[in-house]
Design a protein around this motif. Sequence first.
Motif, PDB file in Angstrom:
ATOM      1  N   UNK A  46      33.381 -11.760  32.465  1.00 54.58           N
ATOM      2  CA  UNK A  46      34.829 -11.821  32.286  1.00 54.58           C
ATOM      3  C   UNK A  46      35.153 -12.017  30.797  1.00 54.58           C
ATOM      4  N   UNK A  47      34.413 -12.922  30.144  1.00 50.80           N
ATOM      5  CA  UNK A  47      34.608 -13.170  28.710  1.00 50.80           C
ATOM      6  C   UNK A  47      34.083 -12.014  27.868  1.00 50.80           C
ATOM      7  N   UNK A  48      33.008 -11.369  28.331  1.00 46.27           N
ATOM      8  CA  UNK A  48      32.421 -10.230  27.628  1.00 46.27           C
ATOM      9  C   UNK A  48      33.443  -9.105  27.512  1.00 46.27           C
ATOM     10  N   UNK A  49      34.240  -8.913  28.579  1.00 46.02           N
ATOM     11  CA  UNK A  49      35.317  -7.928  28.531  1.00 46.02           C
ATOM     12  C   UNK A  49      36.320  -8.294  27.444  1.00 46.02           C
ATOM     13  N   UNK A  50      36.632  -9.584  27.333  1.00 41.56           N
ATOM     14  CA  UNK A  50      37.557 -10.024  26.294  1.00 41.56           C
ATOM     15  C   UNK A  50      37.041  -9.740  24.898  1.00 41.56           C
ATOM     16  N   UNK A  51      35.727  -9.923  24.694  1.00 42.13           N
ATOM     17  CA  UNK A  51      35.127  -9.598  23.401  1.00 42.13           C
ATOM     18  C   UNK A  51      35.283  -8.113  23.106  1.00 42.13           C
ATOM     19  N   UNK A  52      35.041  -7.284  24.118  1.00 42.67           N
ATOM     20  CA  UNK A  52      35.180  -5.844  23.937  1.00 42.67           C
ATOM     21  C   UNK A  52      36.599  -5.441  23.575  1.00 42.67           C
ATOM     22  N   UNK A  53      37.579  -6.052  24.243  1.00 42.37           N
ATOM     23  CA  UNK A  53      38.978  -5.756  23.935  1.00 42.37           C
ATOM     24  C   UNK A  53      39.348  -6.232  22.533  1.00 42.37           C
ATOM     25  N   UNK A  54      38.812  -7.376  22.129  1.00 39.11           N
ATOM     26  CA  UNK A  54      39.068  -7.891  20.776  1.00 39.11           C
ATOM     27  C   UNK A  54      38.526  -6.922  19.725  1.00 39.11           C
ATOM     28  N   UNK A  76      41.762 -13.121  20.211  1.00 41.69           N
ATOM     29  CA  UNK A  76      40.984 -13.896  19.247  1.00 41.69           C
ATOM     30  C   UNK A  76      40.892 -15.360  19.662  1.00 41.69           C
ATOM     31  N   UNK A  77      42.011 -15.963  20.014  1.00 39.70           N
ATOM     32  CA  UNK A  77      42.003 -17.374  20.403  1.00 39.70           C
ATOM     33  C   UNK A  77      41.188 -17.586  21.677  1.00 39.70           C
ATOM     34  N   UNK A  78      41.266 -16.624  22.595  1.00 44.08           N
ATOM     35  CA  UNK A  78      40.529 -16.742  23.855  1.00 44.08           C
ATOM     36  C   UNK A  78      39.029 -16.569  23.641  1.00 44.08           C
ATOM     37  N   UNK A  79      38.651 -15.521  22.909  1.00 37.40           N
ATOM     38  CA  UNK A  79      37.230 -15.223  22.714  1.00 37.40           C
ATOM     39  C   UNK A  79      36.524 -16.309  21.914  1.00 37.40           C
ATOM     40  N   UNK A  80      37.137 -16.772  20.841  1.00 39.34           N
ATOM     41  CA  UNK A  80      36.475 -17.758  19.984  1.00 39.34           C
ATOM     42  C   UNK A  80      36.350 -19.116  20.669  1.00 39.34           C
ATOM     43  N   UNK A  81      37.214 -19.389  21.636  1.00 32.70           N
ATOM     44  CA  UNK A  81      37.139 -20.666  22.360  1.00 32.70           C
ATOM     45  C   UNK A  81      36.158 -20.594  23.520  1.00 32.70           C
ATOM     46  N   UNK A  82      36.316 -19.603  24.383  1.00 36.69           N
ATOM     47  CA  UNK A  82      35.507 -19.536  25.598  1.00 36.69           C
ATOM     48  C   UNK A  82      34.056 -19.159  25.315  1.00 36.69           C
ATOM     49  N   UNK A  83      33.789 -18.500  24.189  1.00 35.41           N
ATOM     50  CA  UNK A  83      32.408 -18.133  23.882  1.00 35.41           C
ATOM     51  C   UNK A  83      31.520 -19.364  23.702  1.00 35.41           C
ATOM     52  N   UNK A  84      32.089 -20.467  23.247  1.00 34.56           N
ATOM     53  CA  UNK A  84      31.333 -21.718  23.157  1.00 34.56           C
ATOM     54  C   UNK A  84      30.861 -22.139  24.546  1.00 34.56           C
ATOM     55  N   UNK A  85      31.785 -22.089  25.513  1.00 35.99           N
ATOM     56  CA  UNK A  85      31.462 -22.533  26.867  1.00 35.99           C
ATOM     57  C   UNK A  85      30.412 -21.627  27.490  1.00 35.99           C
ATOM     58  N   UNK A  86      30.591 -20.310  27.327  1.00 39.97           N
ATOM     59  CA  UNK A  86      29.632 -19.349  27.879  1.00 39.97           C
ATOM     60  C   UNK A  86      28.231 -19.644  27.363  1.00 39.97           C
ATOM     61  N   UNK A  87      28.106 -19.831  26.065  1.00 35.14           N
ATOM     62  CA  UNK A  87      26.794 -20.024  25.448  1.00 35.14           C
ATOM     63  C   UNK A  87      26.174 -21.357  25.831  1.00 35.14           C
TER      64      UNK A  87
END
Length: 212
Positions: A46-54, A76-87
């Motif tokens: 779900x977050x990977x899609x957001x990275x692609x759209x960014x 940008x705000x979504x990807x940079x925040x949630x990527x911490x949680x994913x990782x």
Amino acid sequence: MPTTSFVSSRAVLNIRIASLFWVLFNMLVPMSSMGFIGYFLFFTDFCWLGIGLLLGSGILEHTMSIRLPYLHRILFSTATTLSWIVTIVFWVLLGGAIAQQDGFLNKVLIIAPHTLNFVFSQAELWLTRHKLEWSDFVWPILAQTLYTLYAMIMNGLGYPYVYPFLRDMMAKGDLGEIVFAILLSIVSQAVFFAINKQFIRLRDQWAKPKQQ
């Protein structure tokens, strides 16, 4: 396209294009076997899609002079925040899933989004001039809420929860535990959002803006 003095705007464009190609590859290959619905049952995807759209919106802004400031700000705000949680969640709690994968490519397709999610979003933070305001904090919260609602709806339609901790929590139906999990998620996102804001402050101190 405003960038930092670390790299040129042309370099940022090339990085975005190369990154987007990998994102698409790392989406389409698993999706071909898991299906569209099954693929997006995973929060990482779900977050990977957001990275692609960014990345895609940044490429459009550069190559076609299409201005998408509000969309890019949300992504940008979504990807940079949630990527911490994913990782962090993957490598702390779910990293053992790598050993269960057969074949080198399958292992790469598991490792890459759980690592490059963070790398790509931080590249956007450090190599561009995007800002974060606390009013933007609503977007990662909304994104995680949409994922949770999607997982719950799909579960009602017969699709299982893919994460053991989510499956166990929903099975018990303990309201106190659910509320605690929600608050923990919000607090952790606030911490990561604040770290990103500090990174942006450091970036602006270290690098002067460069315009194409």
